[in-house]
Design a protein around this motif. Structure first.
Motif, PDB file in Angstrom:
ATOM      1  N   UNK A 181      10.480  -2.651 -12.359  1.00 50.68           N
ATOM      2  CA  UNK A 181       9.402  -1.635 -11.787  1.00 50.68           C
ATOM      3  C   UNK A 181       8.046  -1.916 -11.281  1.00 50.68           C
ATOM      4  N   UNK A 182       7.481  -2.828 -11.884  1.00 45.76           N
ATOM      5  CA  UNK A 182       6.127  -3.081 -11.641  1.00 45.76           C
ATOM      6  C   UNK A 182       6.113  -3.981 -10.223  1.00 45.76           C
ATOM      7  N   UNK A 183       7.003  -4.882 -10.227  1.00 47.93           N
ATOM      8  CA  UNK A 183       7.026  -5.655  -8.996  1.00 47.93           C
ATOM      9  C   UNK A 183       7.533  -5.040  -7.779  1.00 47.93           C
ATOM     10  N   UNK A 184       8.438  -3.806  -7.750  1.00 45.91           N
ATOM     11  CA  UNK A 184       8.925  -3.171  -6.823  1.00 45.91           C
ATOM     12  C   UNK A 184       7.486  -2.325  -6.399  1.00 45.91           C
ATOM     13  N   UNK A 185       7.002  -1.741  -7.326  1.00 45.54           N
ATOM     14  CA  UNK A 185       5.888  -0.739  -7.023  1.00 45.54           C
ATOM     15  C   UNK A 185       4.676  -1.705  -6.223  1.00 45.54           C
ATOM     16  N   UNK A 186       4.606  -3.113  -6.766  1.00 43.00           N
ATOM     17  CA  UNK A 186       3.661  -3.911  -6.073  1.00 43.00           C
ATOM     18  C   UNK A 186       4.145  -4.215  -4.649  1.00 43.00           C
ATOM     19  N   UNK A 187       5.396  -4.396  -4.235  1.00 43.71           N
ATOM     20  CA  UNK A 187       6.107  -4.577  -2.907  1.00 43.71           C
ATOM     21  C   UNK A 187       5.648  -3.356  -1.947  1.00 43.71           C
ATOM     22  N   UNK A 188       6.029  -2.213  -2.643  1.00 42.53           N
ATOM     23  CA  UNK A 188       5.890  -1.272  -1.691  1.00 42.53           C
ATOM     24  C   UNK A 188       4.552  -0.674  -1.341  1.00 42.53           C
ATOM     25  N   UNK A 189       3.569  -0.849  -2.496  1.00 38.79           N
ATOM     26  CA  UNK A 189       2.034  -0.973  -2.183  1.00 38.79           C
ATOM     27  C   UNK A 189       1.742  -1.818  -1.150  1.00 38.79           C
ATOM     28  N   UNK A 190       1.956  -3.061  -1.378  1.00 29.35           N
ATOM     29  CA  UNK A 190       1.838  -4.167  -0.011  1.00 29.35           C
ATOM     30  C   UNK A 190       2.378  -3.705   1.149  1.00 29.35           C
ATOM     31  N   UNK A 205      -5.779   5.869  -1.532  1.00 27.56           N
ATOM     32  CA  UNK A 205      -4.392   6.128  -1.119  1.00 27.56           C
ATOM     33  C   UNK A 205      -3.409   5.507  -2.096  1.00 27.56           C
ATOM     34  N   UNK A 206      -2.255   5.960  -2.755  1.00 31.35           N
ATOM     35  CA  UNK A 206      -1.579   5.528  -3.704  1.00 31.35           C
ATOM     36  C   UNK A 206       0.045   5.636  -3.316  1.00 31.35           C
ATOM     37  N   UNK A 207       0.591   4.333  -3.552  1.00 32.00           N
ATOM     38  CA  UNK A 207       2.019   4.330  -3.264  1.00 32.00           C
ATOM     39  C   UNK A 207       2.886   3.886  -4.344  1.00 32.00           C
ATOM     40  N   UNK A 208       3.935   4.637  -4.805  1.00 29.48           N
ATOM     41  CA  UNK A 208       4.941   3.789  -5.769  1.00 29.48           C
ATOM     42  C   UNK A 208       6.263   4.462  -5.513  1.00 29.48           C
ATOM     43  N   UNK A 209       7.260   3.966  -6.166  1.00 30.31           N
ATOM     44  CA  UNK A 209       8.602   4.331  -5.916  1.00 30.31           C
ATOM     45  C   UNK A 209       8.903   5.430  -7.039  1.00 30.31           C
ATOM     46  N   UNK A 210       9.561   6.461  -6.796  1.00 25.87           N
ATOM     47  CA  UNK A 210      10.024   7.450  -7.838  1.00 25.87           C
ATOM     48  C   UNK A 210      10.772   8.281  -7.362  1.00 25.87           C
TER      49      UNK A 210
END
Lengths: 297, 238
Positions: free
Chosen positions: B207-216, A264-269
Motif C-alpha cells: 500500500x505505501x509504495x502504491x500510494x507513492x506511485x499514484x502521488x508521483x 493536494x493529496x492523492x491516495x488509493x482507496x
C-alpha cells in the motif's frame, strides 16, 4: 565459513524489520453489546504522541546510497585478495551492510527533522497537561454519545492509542487513533481511524506561517482542532461498528484526490461516505480516513 | 614513427567525432508566442503511456537477474495492476485551462504515435519528430504534446543483493510545437522518483509504495498542466 557469516548477517538485518501493520477486525453487533454490558476505557497517550510531525523521506538519497553501495560491492569484489569466493562474499556482506546503514541514516535524519519541527509545541502543551485533557475530553464525548459513560468495572475494555501528527507544511493536523475492544484476551474490534483537519486560519500560499499560529493563546487553535478531530473519530468509530467495517459497501478502489489547505493529496482507496463537510474512505489496508471536503479534482 | 603517425591520426579522428556528438535538448520555458497569438488553434494530444514496470539497476549477471526477478515476483504482480489511465485526461485539463483564458484549444482524442512520424533533423530548438503534418490533419496551428516514458519502480542491486528499497519512478515530457516550422515553444522533461512513506514491503498490496506511485503520477500530471494555468496573484504587502 563465509556462507555462515553471510547467513548470520542476513538474519541480523532481517531482525531490523519493522512490526506488521494493524489488521482491521470487527465482530458483529458490537453497539448493542456495549450499550447493554457497558465498557471500560483505556487511553494510551503522551505529550510526544500528541505532537508529532511528518517529514517526507529523500528518495533520491536512498537511490544514490543504494547505487553507491552496489558500486562499492563491485569494486570490493574485484579487489578481493583471499580468492574469488571469499572476495565476493565479503563484497556482498559489505554492500548489504552499507545499504542498511544508509537507509537507517536517512530515516534517522528524517526523524530528527520531524522532532525539531514540533519541539516548541511539545514544550507548550506539556506545561498544560494536554495528554490529561485529551483523556478527559474523550471520556466526556463518549459519555455524551450512543455508547454512554464508561464503567470501570466492565469486562469489555475499549482502548484508544491516539497520535496527532502535523503535515510537513504545518497547515493540517492528522489525528490517527488505533482502537481495540477486548473481552479478556479476545479481540472483538480492532481499527485505525485517521481524521485530517486543515488549520482553522485562512492559508496564504505565498508564506509558510510555521508553528506560531498553533502556539498562540496557549495553543488554543491546536486544542480546538484536536477536539474536532476527536469528535469526528468517535463518529467514524460508531459507524464502523454499526456497519461491520462497511461490509455492505460496494465501492471499488480508485485514486482519491483531495485539496487540504495549500496542499493536494492523492491516495488509493474506496470512497465510503460523503457529507457536505467531509468524505470518509477506506485505504488499501482497510484503515479509515476522514478528510474535510474542499475542491478535489 | 609509422605507429606514432597512426596514433596521431586516430587521436585526431576521435577528437573530431567527439565534437560531432549530438547534444541533448535543454528545457525551454513556455514561449510567449503561445500567449500572444490568440487567434491560432492549439491542439492538445498525448502519447499512449507505457505499462508500469519494475526496473532493476546495478551490477547484475544473467543468473543474478533471473534470481532478482524471481524474488520480485510479488511486487511485479502488484505493479502490473497499477493504472496510468488518469494521464489520458491531462490534455483535457490543459484544454480547459487554455479555454478559460480565452484561447482556442481543442483535444486530439486519438493518441499521437511519434514513432510513425519522420525524424526532423533541424537540431536543437526543434522537435525530434516532424509533427507538421498534424497541422493539416487536425486543423491546428500549435501542438501541446504530453508523454510518459519510464513508469513504475526502480531498485538498485549488487549481484543478488538489493542495495536500496524500491522507489516509484516516472519519466515524462511536455512539449509545445509550432506546426509552421516544427519549432519548440516549450520543452519540459520530467524525471521524478518517490519513496514509500513508511514500510514498503507489505505484500501482496504494497500500500505505501502504491500510494507513492499514484502521488508521483499526480504530481507529474500537475507539473505538465501548471505552465498553462492562470498565474496566481500573490499577496500585496503594504
Amino acid at each position: 565459513m563465509s556462507r555462515a557469516l553471510f547467513a548470520g548477517v542476513l538474519l541480523v538485518l532481517a531482525g531490523c524489520a519493522s512490526p506488521p501493520a494493524l489488521q482491521p477486525q470487527v465482530t458483529q453487533d458490537l453497539l448493542p453489546l456495549l450499550q447493554q454490558q457497558g465498557y471500560a476505557i483505556d487511553v494510551d497517550t503522551s505529550i510526544e504522541r500528541l505532537a508529532q510531525a511528518r517529514v517526507p523521506g529523500d528518495a533520491q538519497a536512498m537511490l544514490a546510497g543504494g547505487q553507491g553501495a552496489s558500486e562499492a560491492g563491485r569494486i570490493g569484489g574485484q579487489a578481493g585478495v583471499a580468492g574469488p569466493g571469499a572476495g565476493v562474499a565479503g563484497a556482498l556482506i559489505g554492500s548489504l551492510l552499507v545499504a542498511q546503514i544508509n537507509a537507517s541514516r536517512i530515516q534517522a535524519e528524517t526523524d530528527r527533522q520531524a522532532a525539531d519541527l514540533v519541539a516548541p509545541l511539545r514544550q507548550a502543551i506539556a506545561a498544560q497537561g494536554l495528554d490529561f485533557w485529551f483523556t478527559q475530553t474523550l471520556q466526556a464525548e463518549l459519555a455524551a454519545g450512543d455508547l454512554g459513560a464508561a464503567q470501570p468495572e466492565s469486562p469489555y475494555r475499549l482502548r484508544f492509542e491516539p497520535q496527532a501528527i502535523f503535515g510537513d507544511e504545518l497547515d493540517r493536523l492528522h489525528l490517527v487513533t488505533e482502537i481495540s475492544l477486548l473481552f479478556g484476551h479476545e479481540v472483538l474490534y480492532r481499527g485505525r481511524i485517521e481524521v485530517i483537519d486543515a488549520a482553522p486560519w485562512p492559508l496564504d500560499s505565498t508564506a509558510n506561517l510555521g508553528l506560531q499560529p498553533w502556539l498562540a493563546n496557549d495553543a488554543a487553535a491546536y486544542r480546538q482542532v484536536l477536539h474536532g478531530g476527536l469528535r469526528e473519530m468517535l463518529q467514524v468509530l460508531l459507524l464502523d461498528m454499526q456497519t461491520g467495517h462497511f461490509a455492505a459497501s460496494n465501492s471499488s478502489e480508485t485514486t482519491l484526490r483531495y485539496q487540504l489547505g495549500g496542499g493536494r493529496f492523492v491516495e488509493r482507496g474506496r470512497l465510503l461516505a460523503q457529507t457536505p463537510e467531509r468524505s470518509l474512505f477506506m485505504d488499501m489496508r482497510g484503515w479509515l480516513k476522514s478528510v474535510p471536503l474542499q475542491a478535489a479534482r | 614513427m609509422k605507429y606514432l603517425r597512426l596514433h596521431l591520426v586516430l587521436l585526431a579522428l576521435a577528437a573530431v567525432l567527439g565534437g560531432c556528438a549530438s547534444k541533448a535538448q535543454q528545457p525551454l520555458e513556455l514561449d510567449n508566442a503561445l500567449w500572444n497569438e490568440r487567434d491560432e488553434v492549439i491542439g492538445i494530444a498525448y502519447v499512449e503511456p507505457p505499462r508500469p514496470f519494475v526496473s532493476m539497476v546495478g551490477n547484475q549477471g544473467l543468473l543474478d537477474l533471473a534470481f532478482n526477478n524471481s524474488m520480485a515476483a510479488g511486487l511485479k504482480r502488484k505493479v502490473d495492476t497499477w493504472d496510468v489511465a488518469s494521464f489520458r485526461d491531462v490534455p483535457k485539463q490543459i484544454a480547459e485551462e487554455l479555454n478559460s483564458r480565452g484561447y482556442n484549444a481543442r483535444v486530439i482524442e486519438q493518441p499521437v504515435l511519434p514513432a510513425q512520424l519522420p525524424r526532423h533533423k533541424a537540431g536543437l530548438g526543434y522537435a525530434g519528430q516532424d509533427y507538421r503534418a498534424l497541422k493539416q490533419q487536425h486543423q491546428i496551428d500549435k501542438l501541446v504534446l504530453v508523454s510518459l516514458s519510464q513508469v513504475g519502480t526502480v531498485r538498485s542491486y549488487y549481484s543478488m543483493i538489493p542495495t536500496s528499497d524500491p522507489v516509484a519512478q516516472i519519466g515524462g515530457l511536455a512539449q509545445v510545437i509550432d506546426l509552421d516550422d516544427n519549432r519548440l515553444l516549450h520543452y519540459q522533461p520530467i524525471a521524478a522518483s518517490r519513496a514509500a512513506e513508511g514500510e514498503w514491503d507489505e505484500g501482496p498490496d504494497f500500500p505505501n509504495l502504491t500510494n507513492a506511485f499514484y502521488q508521483l503520477l499526480d504530481s507529474t500530471e500537475q507539473q505538465m498542466i501548471s505552465p498553462f494555468r492562470r498565474p496566481l496573484i500573490s499577496a500585496q504587502h503594504p
